[in-house]
Scaffold this motif. Structure first.
Motif, PDB file in Angstrom:
ATOM      1  N   LYS A 298       0.791  -1.130  -0.128  1.00  0.00           N
ATOM      2  CA  LYS A 298       0.018   0.076  -0.052  1.00  0.00           C
ATOM      3  C   LYS A 298       0.773   0.979   0.139  1.00  0.00           C
ATOM      4  CE  LYS A 298      -3.541   2.435   2.599  1.00  0.00           C
ATOM      5  NZ  LYS A 298      -4.464   2.466   3.924  1.00  0.00           N
TER       6      LYS A 298
ATOM      7  N   TYR B  46       2.619   1.702  -3.458  1.00  0.00           N
ATOM      8  CA  TYR B  46       1.494   1.858  -4.362  1.00  0.00           C
ATOM      9  C   TYR B  46       1.083   3.590  -4.464  1.00  0.00           C
ATOM     10  CZ  TYR B  46      -3.187   2.847  -6.250  1.00  0.00           C
ATOM     11  OH  TYR B  46      -4.326   3.376  -6.823  1.00  0.00           O
ATOM     12  N   GLU B  47       0.885   4.153  -3.082  1.00  0.00           N
ATOM     13  CA  GLU B  47       0.681   5.349  -2.887  1.00  0.00           C
ATOM     14  C   GLU B  47       2.037   6.275  -3.480  1.00  0.00           C
ATOM     15  OE1 GLU B  47      -0.163   5.503   1.334  1.00  0.00           O
ATOM     16  OE2 GLU B  47      -2.428   4.917   0.981  1.00  0.00           O
TER      17      GLU B  47
ATOM     18  N   GLU C 159       1.988   6.388  -7.117  1.00  0.00           N
ATOM     19  CA  GLU C 159       0.794   6.866  -7.815  1.00  0.00           C
ATOM     20  C   GLU C 159       1.227   8.419  -7.802  1.00  0.00           C
ATOM     21  OE1 GLU C 159      -4.163   7.167  -6.947  1.00  0.00           O
ATOM     22  OE2 GLU C 159      -2.886   6.981  -5.224  1.00  0.00           O
TER      23      GLU C 159
ATOM     24  N   ALA D 127       3.007  -1.687  -9.662  1.00  0.00           N
ATOM     25  CA  ALA D 127       2.919  -1.192  -8.273  1.00  0.00           C
ATOM     26  C   ALA D 127       1.275  -1.429  -7.818  1.00  0.00           C
ATOM     27  CB  ALA D 127       3.207  -0.014  -8.038  1.00  0.00           C
ATOM     28  N   GLU D 128       0.424  -1.151  -8.534  1.00  0.00           N
ATOM     29  CA  GLU D 128      -1.069  -1.240  -8.297  1.00  0.00           C
ATOM     30  C   GLU D 128      -1.703  -2.627  -8.360  1.00  0.00           C
ATOM     31  OE1 GLU D 128      -5.185   1.121  -9.963  1.00  0.00           O
ATOM     32  OE2 GLU D 128      -3.753   0.257 -11.247  1.00  0.00           O
TER      33      GLU D 128
ATOM     34  N   TYR E 272      -0.168  -4.298  -5.024  1.00  0.00           N
ATOM     35  CA  TYR E 272      -0.957  -3.702  -3.951  1.00  0.00           C
ATOM     36  C   TYR E 272      -2.408  -4.222  -3.853  1.00  0.00           C
ATOM     37  CZ  TYR E 272      -4.557  -0.814  -1.595  1.00  0.00           C
ATOM     38  OH  TYR E 272      -5.553  -0.166  -0.720  1.00  0.00           O
ATOM     39  N   LYS E 273      -3.023  -4.686  -5.005  1.00  0.00           N
ATOM     40  CA  LYS E 273      -4.276  -5.265  -4.995  1.00  0.00           C
ATOM     41  C   LYS E 273      -4.103  -6.994  -4.628  1.00  0.00           C
ATOM     42  CE  LYS E 273      -6.683  -2.385  -8.334  1.00  0.00           C
ATOM     43  NZ  LYS E 273      -7.385  -2.183  -9.950  1.00  0.00           N
TER      44      LYS E 273
END
Length: 342
Positions: A113, A116-117, A120, A136-137, A140-141
């Protein structure tokens, strides 16, 4: 000679007087007072032939929650009888145990997380490529899904809204995979299963009305027969019947023990008398009827029994005076005194 005749005459008179006195005493002994009884007038009526059964209530929708990991029970958040919402936590297993992998998946999720942030932000600033951001997304998922799955293994939730009907573990218990933890039932609609004897099953019909008695509140709730077994249980030799009822008042709860009442037949214009009025004399069903201050025995043919009353098929007529209390002290042609008549 005259004296002898006089003596004989006196003796004969004395014997006659003693004899008369003895007869009067016997007649006095034999004279019995009339026996007090209570009676009722025989009449015809329409009756419902009811059958009673027993069973336990269950939710029409009911689910049992099982352990999916072997861990200790850390806490129980509800009690039996509590109402819960769908996805509400009901108990917690040890998150630190090796089987749950909760701590590991949580750490991986938090790192993913955070990454990912960060990606982003950099992607919006144009500092990283779309390919790097997508990677990265995706990571994270995946990590979040793993963490959510691990959480559900230890944070046990109710799959449906309803009433907790059983908690099958205690705090501190070490549970195994597949062990029953709790049961939750939806209480808006309830179902009850009861067993019916083979000689009564023919009267049962799908859609027929039943009444379910809550003995705590002495209230009745209507329901309908929804299923009838096509064959008898091999052990009990009885047929299982299921009924569904709307629990509008919410008085009934899953798990409650209830009595089920079913009208098997309606009989019109029949004579019905109290079962206690029937005497068995010489291996025959008999009753006493009153007429002109006397009790007379009458043989009767009996029909169906209905909760303490019994149908008389023959032997009595409408407006006969049936003796209902005191008949056990009577013989045929006994003098009686009716103290009460219904």
């Amino acid at each position: 000679m005259k004296k002898i005749i006089l003596i004989i005459t006196v003796l004969l008179v004395s014997i006659a007087l003693v004899s008369c006195s003895g007869n009067e005493a016997k007649e006095t002994e034999l004279a019995k007072p009339a026996i007090a009884v209570k009676a009722e007038l025989v009449k015809t009526e329409t009756i419902e032939m009811k059958k009673n059964y027993t069973g336990s209530l269950k939710g029409e929708k009911q689910t049992t929650v099982y352990a999916k990991v072997s861990e200790a029970v850390e806490s129980i958040d509800v009690r039996e009888g509590d109402e819960v919402k769908a996805n509400q936590k009901i108990l917690l297993l040890d998150k630190t145990g090796p089987s749950s992998n909760y701590l590991q998946t949580r750490e991986l999720y938090l790192n993913a997380k955070k990454q990912y942030e960060k990606m982003e932000y950099l992607y919006k600033e144009g500092a990283v490529s779309e390919l790097d951001f997508d990677a990265a997304e995706t990571d994270y998922k995946v990590k979040k899904a793993s963490y959510d799955a691990a959480s559900r293994l230890v944070e046990i939730e109710s799959p449906i809204a309803g009433v907790v009907t059983s908690i099958d573990v205690s705090e501190g218990d070490f549970v195994q995979v597949g062990q029953k933890l709790a049961t939750v039932a939806n209480s808006e609609k309830l179902r009850v299963t009861f067993e019916v004897n083979p000689n009564e099953i023919a009267s049962m019909k799908i859609g027929a009305k039943v009444s379910v008695l809550n003995e705590k509140t002495n209230s009745k709730t209507s329901g309908k027969i929804s299923a009838i077994a096509s064959s008898a249980d091999p052990i009990s030799r009885a047929f299982k019947v299921e009924a569904i009822l709307e629990n509008i008042s919410k008085d009934l709860k899953p798990g409650m023990f209830v009595r089920i009442e079913y009208v098997a037949e309606i009989l019109n214009d029949v004579i019905v008398i109290p079962r206690k009025a029937v005497q068995i004399r010489n291996e025959q069903d008999m009753v006493f009827v009153a007429f002109n201050g006397m009790a007379y025995l009458k043989a009767v043919e009996l029909g169906a029994d209905n909760n303490g009353d019994i149908v008389v098929l023959s032997g009595l007529q409408k407006s006969d005076t049936l003796i209902t209390i005191g008949q056990e002290y009577l013989d045929d042609s006994t003098e009686i005194r009716i103290t009460e008549i219904n």
